[in-house]
Design an enzyme around this catalytic site. Structure first.
Site, PDB file in Angstrom:
ATOM      1  N   SER A   1       0.816  -1.212   0.000  1.00 31.70           N
ATOM      2  CA  SER A   1       0.000   0.000   0.000  1.00 31.70           C
ATOM      3  C   SER A   1       0.848   1.259   0.000  1.00 31.70           C
ATOM      4  CB  SER A   1      -0.840   0.046   1.277  1.00 31.70           C
ATOM      5  OG  SER A   1      -1.744  -1.002   1.312  1.00 31.70           O
TER       6      SER A   1
ATOM      7  N   HIS B   1      -0.876  -2.719  -7.261  1.00 27.68           N
ATOM      8  CA  HIS B   1      -1.655  -2.334  -6.088  1.00 27.68           C
ATOM      9  C   HIS B   1      -3.160  -2.347  -6.373  1.00 27.68           C
ATOM     10  CE1 HIS B   1      -2.683   0.941  -2.912  1.00 27.68           C
ATOM     11  NE2 HIS B   1      -2.824  -0.264  -2.409  1.00 27.68           N
TER      12      HIS B   1
ATOM     13  N   GLU C   1      -2.982   0.289  -9.319  1.00 27.26           N
ATOM     14  CA  GLU C   1      -1.815   1.158  -9.502  1.00 27.26           C
ATOM     15  C   GLU C   1      -0.622   0.264  -9.857  1.00 27.26           C
ATOM     16  OE1 GLU C   1      -2.643   4.961  -6.523  1.00 27.26           O
ATOM     17  OE2 GLU C   1      -1.725   3.181  -5.653  1.00 27.26           O
TER      18      GLU C   1
ATOM     19  N   ASN D   1      -3.585   6.249  -1.749  1.00 27.72           N
ATOM     20  CA  ASN D   1      -3.444   6.208  -0.289  1.00 27.72           C
ATOM     21  C   ASN D   1      -2.876   7.496   0.299  1.00 27.72           C
ATOM     22  OD1 ASN D   1      -4.598   3.753  -0.031  1.00 27.72           O
ATOM     23  ND2 ASN D   1      -2.675   2.608  -0.054  1.00 27.72           N
TER      24      ASN D   1
HETATM   25  C1  LIG Z   1      -5.550   0.529   1.709  1.00 24.66           C
HETATM   26  C2  LIG Z   1      -5.107   0.420   0.311  1.00 24.66           C
HETATM   27  O1  LIG Z   1      -3.937   0.123   0.060  1.00 24.66           O
HETATM   28  C3  LIG Z   1      -5.978   0.708  -0.828  1.00 24.66           C
HETATM   29  C4  LIG Z   1      -7.445   0.564  -0.645  1.00 24.66           C
HETATM   30  O2  LIG Z   1      -8.008  -0.451  -0.942  1.00 24.66           O
HETATM   31  S1  LIG Z   1      -8.263   1.881  -0.025  1.00 24.66           S
HETATM   32  C5  LIG Z   1      -9.968   1.369  -0.010  1.00 24.66           C
HETATM   33  C6  LIG Z   1     -10.616   1.561  -1.341  1.00 24.66           C
HETATM   34  N1  LIG Z   1     -11.978   1.139  -1.283  1.00 24.66           N
HETATM   35  C7  LIG Z   1     -12.995   1.984  -1.098  1.00 24.66           C
HETATM   36  O3  LIG Z   1     -12.812   3.186  -1.014  1.00 24.66           O
HETATM   37  C8  LIG Z   1     -14.344   1.343  -0.999  1.00 24.66           C
HETATM   38  C9  LIG Z   1     -15.430   2.332  -0.662  1.00 24.66           C
HETATM   39  N2  LIG Z   1     -16.688   1.634  -0.535  1.00 24.66           N
HETATM   40  C10 LIG Z   1     -17.428   1.268  -1.606  1.00 24.66           C
HETATM   41  O4  LIG Z   1     -17.077   1.533  -2.740  1.00 24.66           O
HETATM   42  C11 LIG Z   1     -18.707   0.527  -1.323  1.00 24.66           C
HETATM   43  O5  LIG Z   1     -19.086   0.758  -0.003  1.00 24.66           O
HETATM   44  C12 LIG Z   1     -18.572  -1.011  -1.557  1.00 24.66           C
HETATM   45  C13 LIG Z   1     -18.325  -1.294  -3.021  1.00 24.66           C
HETATM   46  C14 LIG Z   1     -17.448  -1.603  -0.721  1.00 24.66           C
HETATM   47  C15 LIG Z   1     -19.838  -1.688  -1.090  1.00 24.66           C
HETATM   48  O6  LIG Z   1     -20.909  -1.085  -1.773  1.00 24.66           O
HETATM   49  P1  LIG Z   1     -22.274  -0.757  -1.035  1.00 24.66           P
HETATM   50  O7  LIG Z   1     -23.182  -0.192  -2.059  1.00 24.66           O
HETATM   51  O8  LIG Z   1     -21.934   0.060   0.166  1.00 24.66           O
HETATM   52  O9  LIG Z   1     -22.749  -2.147  -0.492  1.00 24.66           O
HETATM   53  P2  LIG Z   1     -23.405  -3.374  -1.280  1.00 24.66           P
HETATM   54  O10 LIG Z   1     -24.661  -2.969  -1.965  1.00 24.66           O
HETATM   55  O11 LIG Z   1     -23.479  -4.446  -0.244  1.00 24.66           O
HETATM   56  O12 LIG Z   1     -22.320  -3.790  -2.361  1.00 24.66           O
HETATM   57  C16 LIG Z   1     -22.288  -3.329  -3.704  1.00 24.66           C
HETATM   58  C17 LIG Z   1     -21.733  -4.449  -4.561  1.00 24.66           C
HETATM   59  O13 LIG Z   1     -20.376  -4.754  -4.129  1.00 24.66           O
HETATM   60  C18 LIG Z   1     -20.293  -6.149  -3.769  1.00 24.66           C
HETATM   61  N3  LIG Z   1     -19.391  -6.280  -2.637  1.00 24.66           N
HETATM   62  C19 LIG Z   1     -19.402  -5.555  -1.490  1.00 24.66           C
HETATM   63  N4  LIG Z   1     -18.410  -5.962  -0.683  1.00 24.66           N
HETATM   64  C20 LIG Z   1     -17.764  -6.971  -1.327  1.00 24.66           C
HETATM   65  C21 LIG Z   1     -16.663  -7.802  -1.003  1.00 24.66           C
HETATM   66  N5  LIG Z   1     -15.988  -7.680   0.149  1.00 24.66           N
HETATM   67  N6  LIG Z   1     -16.279  -8.727  -1.907  1.00 24.66           N
HETATM   68  C22 LIG Z   1     -16.932  -8.872  -3.063  1.00 24.66           C
HETATM   69  N7  LIG Z   1     -17.979  -8.098  -3.446  1.00 24.66           N
HETATM   70  C23 LIG Z   1     -18.391  -7.177  -2.569  1.00 24.66           C
HETATM   71  C24 LIG Z   1     -21.690  -6.545  -3.397  1.00 24.66           C
HETATM   72  O14 LIG Z   1     -21.878  -7.938  -3.527  1.00 24.66           O
HETATM   73  C25 LIG Z   1     -22.530  -5.754  -4.395  1.00 24.66           C
HETATM   74  O15 LIG Z   1     -22.517  -6.422  -5.651  1.00 24.66           O
HETATM   75  P3  LIG Z   1     -23.741  -6.275  -6.710  1.00 24.66           P
HETATM   76  O16 LIG Z   1     -23.735  -4.835  -7.150  1.00 24.66           O
HETATM   77  O17 LIG Z   1     -23.370  -7.228  -7.802  1.00 24.66           O
HETATM   78  O18 LIG Z   1     -24.971  -6.628  -5.967  1.00 24.66           O
HETATM   79  N1  LIG Z   2      -6.626  -4.073   3.390  1.00 29.91           N
HETATM   80  C1  LIG Z   2      -6.649  -3.264   2.337  1.00 29.91           C
HETATM   81  O1  LIG Z   2      -7.627  -2.534   2.122  1.00 29.91           O
HETATM   82  C2  LIG Z   2      -5.498  -3.227   1.405  1.00 29.91           C
HETATM   83  C3  LIG Z   2      -4.282  -3.786   1.729  1.00 29.91           C
HETATM   84  N2  LIG Z   2      -3.245  -3.741   0.830  1.00 29.91           N
HETATM   85  C4  LIG Z   2      -1.960  -4.347   1.159  1.00 29.91           C
HETATM   86  O2  LIG Z   2      -2.071  -5.732   0.918  1.00 29.91           O
HETATM   87  C5  LIG Z   2      -1.262  -6.452   1.858  1.00 29.91           C
HETATM   88  C6  LIG Z   2      -2.148  -7.419   2.617  1.00 29.91           C
HETATM   89  O3  LIG Z   2      -3.117  -6.694   3.328  1.00 29.91           O
HETATM   90  P1  LIG Z   2      -4.426  -7.400   3.921  1.00 29.91           P
HETATM   91  O4  LIG Z   2      -4.898  -8.438   2.990  1.00 29.91           O
HETATM   92  O5  LIG Z   2      -5.310  -6.311   4.333  1.00 29.91           O
HETATM   93  O6  LIG Z   2      -3.817  -8.094   5.222  1.00 29.91           O
HETATM   94  P2  LIG Z   2      -4.461  -9.241   6.129  1.00 29.91           P
HETATM   95  O7  LIG Z   2      -3.936  -9.000   7.508  1.00 29.91           O
HETATM   96  O8  LIG Z   2      -5.926  -9.330   5.921  1.00 29.91           O
HETATM   97  O9  LIG Z   2      -3.819 -10.582   5.535  1.00 29.91           O
HETATM   98  C7  LIG Z   2      -2.445 -10.822   5.478  1.00 29.91           C
HETATM   99  C8  LIG Z   2      -2.263 -12.329   5.342  1.00 29.91           C
HETATM  100  O10 LIG Z   2      -0.887 -12.578   5.025  1.00 29.91           O
HETATM  101  C9  LIG Z   2      -0.506 -13.745   5.733  1.00 29.91           C
HETATM  102  N3  LIG Z   2       0.957 -13.822   5.802  1.00 29.91           N
HETATM  103  C10 LIG Z   2       1.799 -13.224   6.669  1.00 29.91           C
HETATM  104  N4  LIG Z   2       3.071 -13.581   6.377  1.00 29.91           N
HETATM  105  C11 LIG Z   2       3.021 -14.417   5.310  1.00 29.91           C
HETATM  106  C12 LIG Z   2       3.999 -15.144   4.562  1.00 29.91           C
HETATM  107  N5  LIG Z   2       5.288 -15.074   4.849  1.00 29.91           N
HETATM  108  N6  LIG Z   2       3.574 -15.917   3.533  1.00 29.91           N
HETATM  109  C13 LIG Z   2       2.263 -15.991   3.228  1.00 29.91           C
HETATM  110  N7  LIG Z   2       1.303 -15.351   3.914  1.00 29.91           N
HETATM  111  C14 LIG Z   2       1.677 -14.566   4.933  1.00 29.91           C
HETATM  112  C15 LIG Z   2      -1.205 -13.613   7.073  1.00 29.91           C
HETATM  113  O11 LIG Z   2      -1.262 -14.858   7.732  1.00 29.91           O
HETATM  114  C16 LIG Z   2      -2.570 -13.088   6.636  1.00 29.91           C
HETATM  115  O12 LIG Z   2      -3.466 -14.142   6.341  1.00 29.91           O
HETATM  116  C17 LIG Z   2      -0.560  -5.391   2.719  1.00 29.91           C
HETATM  117  O13 LIG Z   2       0.683  -5.092   2.170  1.00 29.91           O
HETATM  118  C18 LIG Z   2      -1.521  -4.218   2.604  1.00 29.91           C
HETATM  119  O14 LIG Z   2      -0.890  -2.983   2.836  1.00 29.91           O
HETATM  120  C19 LIG Z   2      -3.376  -3.180  -0.407  1.00 29.91           C
HETATM  121  C20 LIG Z   2      -4.575  -2.661  -0.805  1.00 29.91           C
HETATM  122  C21 LIG Z   2      -5.713  -2.586   0.095  1.00 29.91           C
END
Ligand SMILES: CC(=O)CC(=O)SCCNC(=O)CCNC(=O)[C@H](O)C(C)(C)COP(=O)(O)OP(=O)(O)OC[C@H]1O[C@@H](n2cnc3c(N)ncnc32)[C@H](O)[C@@H]1OP(=O)(O)O
Ligand SMILES: NC(=O)C1=CN([C@@H]2O[C@H](COP(=O)(O)OP(=O)(O)OC[C@H]3O[C@@H](n4cnc5c(N)ncnc54)[C@H](O)[C@@H]3O)[C@@H](O)[C@H]2O)C=CC1
Length: 280
Positions: free
Chosen positions: A117, A138, A150, A188
């Site tokens: 991330s 990503h 990404e 992010n």
């Molecule tokens: C941290 C990082 O490194 C990077 C990141 O990922 S940052 C996070 C980026 N993600 C976001 O910003 C997500 C923001 N949230 C959303 O876009 C929406 O809330 C959401 C798509 C997650 C859910 O949508 P919602 O309208 O609130 O709920 P819901 O109606 O239950 O779901 C919409 C659709 O997504 C699907 N869905 C929701 N969660 C799901 C999951 N975990 N896995 C698979 N499908 C999922 C649902 O099944 C539904 O599908 P259909 O349209 O085919 O029915």
């Molecule tokens: N959670 C999010 O929304 C996002 C996370 N990421 C990135 O993806 C990566 C994973 O994040 P999450 O799935 O959220 O974490 P998570 O905590 O849900 O899962 C991580 C998994 O990796 C396993 N693991 C640890 N060491 C390992 C190894 N040596 N070999 C194989 N498996 C191992 C753990 O047992 C665990 O099941 C991180 O680098 C995170 O920053 C990227 C995009 C979105």
């Protein structure tokens, strides 16, 4: 067709494995414990069952998809994979260890991608003898829904590796965006400080968690509020990203809020631990 290896069967690894399998790829999904692998495959099965219930997937296709995913705890099983996508914990030392192991067991021509991330692709690549074949890929959470990937080149990543990743991203119906290596990349660097600020607002007692989230949904048209999003991402992941940006930029505007640290220390990780800003 290329064979895909996925490291980590957590939130992201299961989503990545599911999507590749749905598009017909053979997937090897590796975690460190059998129970983690089984939990991951259980999550994928649950997701696919929901699609069957909705009538968007047949039972036959569900089973075909599941049969394409082989779970394992043995890293040596990744020797057959052409592209390996690492989605283990957001920690540089762990990622270096994993990439050094992958470098030893994977085919010489295999590409080693990381779903990090925020961390440096160049530093991860330097743990291998094939930095030209190490790249950032990503994905966004939830992977089956979010369209963006990404694509991040490290200092030594080849154009060829980048082209292969861009192409396969399109094959699974996602949109690749090429991004230069920088802490937090694009999304992010914007999104996680916003979540950190929402945590500050909660901590200051300005509004309740619900009202903060409602405000951003109704006032800024976000699909979910920032605190619900933190719970979806995982508070540990949010903290790791803030810490990387804080350390790398040396700018206090990226300082993680102490409430975020407290939540992680208490195991309030969000959805994956059953409790975060909300209870699941
Ligand atoms: C941290 C990082 O490194 C990077 C990141 O990922 S940052 C996070 C980026 N993600 C976001 O910003 C997500 C923001 N949230 C959303 O876009 C929406 O809330 C959401 C798509 C997650 C859910 O949508 P919602 O309208 O609130 O709920 P819901 O109606 O239950 O779901 C919409 C659709 O997504 C699907 N869905 C929701 N969660 C799901 C999951 N975990 N896995 C698979 N499908 C999922 C649902 O099944 C539904 O599908 P259909 O349209 O085919 O029915
Ligand atoms: N959670 C999010 O929304 C996002 C996370 N990421 C990135 O993806 C990566 C994973 O994040 P999450 O799935 O959220 O974490 P998570 O905590 O849900 O899962 C991580 C998994 O990796 C396993 N693991 C640890 N060491 C390992 C190894 N040596 N070999 C194989 N498996 C191992 C753990 O047992 C665990 O099941 C991180 O680098 C995170 O920053 C990227 C995009 C979105």
């Amino acid at each position: 067709m290329k064979k895909i290896g996925v490291i980590g069967s957590g939130t992201m690894g299961t989503g990545i494995a599911q999507v590749f399998a749905e598009f017909g790829y053979e997937v090897i999904l590796r975690d460190i414990k059998e129970e983690f692998v089984n939990r991951g495959i259980g999550l994928i099965t649950k997701n696919l069952n929901k699609k069957v219930e909705k009538g968007t997937l047949t039972d036959l296709d569900k089973n075909k998809t599941l049969n394409r995913i082989k779970g394992t705890v043995n890293i040596a099983d990744l020797k057959e994979a052409d592209i390996i996508i690492e989605a283990a914990v957001e920690n540089m030392d762990m990622k270096k260890q994993i990439f050094s192991e992958l470098d030893k067991v994977c085919k010489a021509e295999a590409i080693l991608a990381t779903n990090t991330s925020s961390l440096s692709i160049t530093e991860i690549a330097n743990a291998t003898n094939r930095p030209d074949k190490v790249i950032g890929m990503h994905f966004f959470n939830p992977v089956p829904v979010m369209k963006l990937v990404e694509v991040i080149k490290g200092i030594a990543t080849s154009e060829e590796s980048k082209s292969i990743i861009v192409e396969i991203t399109k094959k699974i119906d996602k949109t690749p965006v090429e991004v230069d290596e920088a802490p937090g990349f694009v999304v992010n660097r914007i999104l996680i400080p916003m979540i950190n600020e929402a945590i500050g607002i909660l901590s200051d007692g300005v509004a309740t968690a619900n009202d903060i989230d409602e405000s951003m949904k109704l006032g800024a048209n976000h699909p979910i509020g920032p605190l619900a999003l933190a719970d979806l991402i995982g508070n540990d992941v949010c903290l790791a990203i803030m810490e990387t940006m804080h350390k790398e930029f040396g700018d206090d505007k990226y300082r993680p809020h102490h409430l975020l640290k407290k939540m992680v220390r208490g195991g309030f990780l969000g959805r994956k631990s059953g409790r975060g800003f909300y209870i699941y």
